[in-house]
Motif scaffolding. Structure first.
Motif, PDB file in Angstrom:
ATOM      1  N   SER A  43       5.199   8.674  -1.101  1.00  0.00           N
ATOM      2  CA  SER A  43       4.405   9.895  -0.977  1.00  0.00           C
ATOM      3  C   SER A  43       4.501  10.425   0.445  1.00  0.00           C
ATOM      4  N   GLY A  44       4.868  11.689   0.577  1.00  0.00           N
ATOM      5  CA  GLY A  44       5.018  12.271   1.904  1.00  0.00           C
ATOM      6  C   GLY A  44       6.472  12.396   2.331  1.00  0.00           C
ATOM      7  N   TYR A  63      -7.106   1.629   2.387  1.00  0.00           N
ATOM      8  CA  TYR A  63      -8.031   2.705   2.764  1.00  0.00           C
ATOM      9  C   TYR A  63      -8.627   3.304   1.516  1.00  0.00           C
ATOM     10  N   PRO A  64      -9.893   3.477   1.414  1.00  0.00           N
ATOM     11  CA  PRO A  64     -10.902   3.110   2.403  1.00  0.00           C
ATOM     12  C   PRO A  64     -11.394   1.676   2.279  1.00  0.00           C
ATOM     13  N   ASP A 100      -5.973  -2.380  -1.317  1.00  0.00           N
ATOM     14  CA  ASP A 100      -6.762  -1.179  -1.032  1.00  0.00           C
ATOM     15  C   ASP A 100      -6.988  -1.093   0.479  1.00  0.00           C
ATOM     16  N   TYR A 140       0.886  -1.179   0.000  1.00  0.00           N
ATOM     17  CA  TYR A 140       0.000   0.000   0.000  1.00  0.00           C
ATOM     18  C   TYR A 140       0.916   1.218   0.000  1.00  0.00           C
ATOM     19  N   GLU A 141       0.706   2.065  -0.969  1.00  0.00           N
ATOM     20  CA  GLU A 141       1.638   3.175  -1.174  1.00  0.00           C
ATOM     21  C   GLU A 141       1.852   4.020   0.079  1.00  0.00           C
ATOM     22  N   LEU A 142       0.774   4.288   0.814  1.00  0.00           N
ATOM     23  CA  LEU A 142       0.887   5.215   1.946  1.00  0.00           C
ATOM     24  C   LEU A 142       1.386   4.555   3.227  1.00  0.00           C
ATOM     25  N   PRO A 195      -1.080  -4.247  -5.274  1.00  0.00           N
ATOM     26  CA  PRO A 195      -1.610  -3.156  -4.455  1.00  0.00           C
ATOM     27  C   PRO A 195      -2.815  -3.632  -3.654  1.00  0.00           C
ATOM     28  N   LEU A 211      -6.523   9.588   8.694  1.00  0.00           N
ATOM     29  CA  LEU A 211      -7.494   8.600   8.210  1.00  0.00           C
ATOM     30  C   LEU A 211      -8.561   8.227   9.252  1.00  0.00           C
TER      31      LEU A 211
END
Ligand SMILES: N[C@@H](CCC(=O)N[C@@H](CS)C(=O)NCC(=O)O)C(=O)O
Ligand SMILES: [Fe+2]
Lengths: 298, 215
Positions: free
Chosen positions: B204-205, B35-36, B33, B7-9, B31, B119
């Motif tokens: 990301s981030g 969230y959500p 999912d 999951y990317e995040l 990948p 989240l």
């Protein structure tokens, strides 16, 4: 914790997304905040009800596009109608609701800004040396929306299915103070546009929740990939947004360096000022503004 | 053939992408999912990891969960330099594992705060932040004393180890949980060094290191 509440009639009498239906468990109350007012959202088999935590009074609610909407005052118009949601060859899904510690107006402005692509979304939505934002058109439509057309930007990976870099065509539309949409040419069907609508929930003046609604052509695209692409990009913006100072959007065009204030954002700030939107903003000096109680036609 | 359920995040997933990038190890990504969609609690995923947590890694017949365990496995198997997890140095291995456990503590605090803030996870946010600050204080002091002794990394080696990778992501993402790193200068310098390791990639981030500072 109490937050100053909102006096902008246009916002009080408008609809705002307050939850993603997917995030609600049946009969389990979900608490959220809209413009400083704590709300309790409860979804049951029959309906979804929203009450104010302070008074216990019920507020107007609606379900649309997979989101729960609330209006704190008396609704003067319907939620924005997303025309593409009627097209059966599109994925219609939420990108996931994400809380961001900044004014929602800042979020809308960032969404409109192509200039940050090469620096914040490096390797995805932009890359050096393709940093220049070419001139584009900005108008205000008869429906009182800000429309930016003929926006073009070179993007290494423009979408979940992009195979190579391409010059992407964009159209932006600011629909309501806290609602903005982006239309972007689809790599497989260049004459059609993928659509992302950002419904921003003003939690208080310095906090918001981004609820994104994704309407992407299904052809060659998995729903999960659309969602994960959106989150990948959004999570790159988040720390940048949360570090913006001040957290609220200054409406005085001279308040910030002209780098960020490109033509659509200048227009957006002015448009907010003319409509007497102050919530989440640092308004212009009272002398030049319509006043905080300025009226707006519904 | 390596498959990462990703999951990317997720900072925990990023630990593995980061090590595989440093090692130049090929892999495919599934990948999830998170969230959500909460796909990590779906039946098919619980068969891979009954804890319902990411990441999970599959390498041929081997199925592993837990970012730290997977770091150990990948380094022990694929690191030809034998630097990231030096198999024949018992003292160093002990030290590395001490900090791998510490990294899971960072997940339990700093990552929890981020999930709460961004989240809407229902966690005790004050406890999560206080817990993270306690760990950051310990790490900062440890790194500061290390710098005095000419040591750049978490463990006593002249090169980074999987301990650095395990601690890095949720330290780097802490601000998204309202945990400032302002009071941890040695942590900030160490983060910058991690970003300059050859093969470093972002998530990301997390942003790349700025231009090198004149010494
Ligand atoms: N000790 C585990 C912790 C993993 C973890 O917390 N994973 C998160 C995503 S980054 C997760 O799946 N959380 C869901 C849950 O715990 O229910 C590890 O290091 O891999
Ligand atoms: Fe962005």
């Amino acid at each position: 914790m109490s937050a100053p509440s909102c006096n902008d009639r246009a916002l009080l009498n408008d609809w705002h997304v307050v939850a993603d239906c997917l995030a609600l468990t049946l009969d389990v109350p979900f608490t959220t905040r809209l413009m400083g007012v704590d709300l309790i959202v409860t979804r049951s088999v029959l309906d979804t009800r929203i009450v104010r935590a302070d008074t216990g009074h019920r507020v107007c609610s609606e379900g649309r596009y997979g989101f729960v909407w609330a209006c704190l005052g008396k609704p003067e118009r319907d939620p924005f109608y997303v025309r593409e949601s009627d097209e059966i060859d599109r994925h219609l899904l939420s990108g996931g609701s994400i809380a961001v510690n900044v004014s929602g107006l800042r979020l809308v402005e960032n969404f409109l800004d192509m200039g940050h692509f090469p620096f914040v979304h490096t390797g995805w939505l932009g890359e050096e040396p393709h940093t220049e934002v070419l001139p584009y058109n900005v108008t205000v439509t008869e429906e009182d929306e800000i429309l930016a057309t003929e926006c073009k930007f070179y993007q290494p990976i423009a979408s979940p299915t992009a195979q190579q870099g391409m010059l992407v065509d964009y159209t932006y539309k600011v629909i309501r103070p806290y609602t903005v949409a982006l239309y972007k040419s689809n790599p497989v069907h260049p004459t059609r546009m993928d659509v992302i609508v950002l419904f921003v929930q003003p939690v208080d003046e310095d906090n918001c929740v981004a609820h994104s609604y994704l309407c992407y052509l299904k052809d060659g695209m998995e729903a999960a990939a659309v969602r994960s692409f959106m989150q990948l990009i959004f999570a790159q913006d988040k720390p940048i947004l949360e570090n913006q100072v001040p957290k609220r959007l200054p409406l005085d065009p001279r308040a910030e360096t002209p780098i960020r204030a490109d033509i659509v954002s200048i227009k957006y700030r002015r448009w907010l000022g003319e409509r007497a939107i102050t919530y989440g903003a640092i308004p212009l000096h009272v002398a030049s503004s319509a006043g905080v109680n300025g009226r707006m036609e519904g | 053939m390596i498959t990462l359920y990703d999951y990317e995040l997720s900072g925990n997933c990023y630990k593995l992408r980061l090590l595989m990038s440093f090692l130049g190890v090929d892999h495919t990504v599934v990948p999830v999912d998170f969230y959500p969609g909460r796909e990590h609690k779906a039946d098919w995923f619980l068969k891979l990891n009954p804890l319902g947590q990411l990441p999970v890694l599959q390498d041929d017949d081997l199925l592993l969960r837990d970012a730290q365990a997977i770091l150990v496995y990948l380094a022990a198997k694929y690191d030809t330099s034998d630097c990231w997890y030096p198999r024949d140095n018992p003292a160093l291995l002990g030290e590395i594992n001490q900090w791998l456990a510490f990294a899971d503590g960072i997940t339990g605090t700093a990552s929890a705060a981020r999930l709460h803030d961004a989240l809407f996870y229902d966690f005790d946010i004050e406890a999560a932040r206080a817990g993270a600050h306690r760990l950051f204080r310990i790490l900062d002091e440890h790194l500061w004393f290390g710098e005095q002794e000419g040591r750049d990394w978490i463990c006593s080696a002249a090169h980074p180890t999987v301990a650095d990778i395990a601690c890095f992501p949720y330290v780097m993402l802490s601000e998204e949980g309202g945990i400032s790193r302002q009071d941890y200068p040695a942590i900030r310098r160490w983060c910058d060094r991690v970003k300059r390791i050859k093969g470093f990639i972002v998530m990301s981030g997390v942003f790349p290191a700025g231009p090198a500072k004149a010494a």
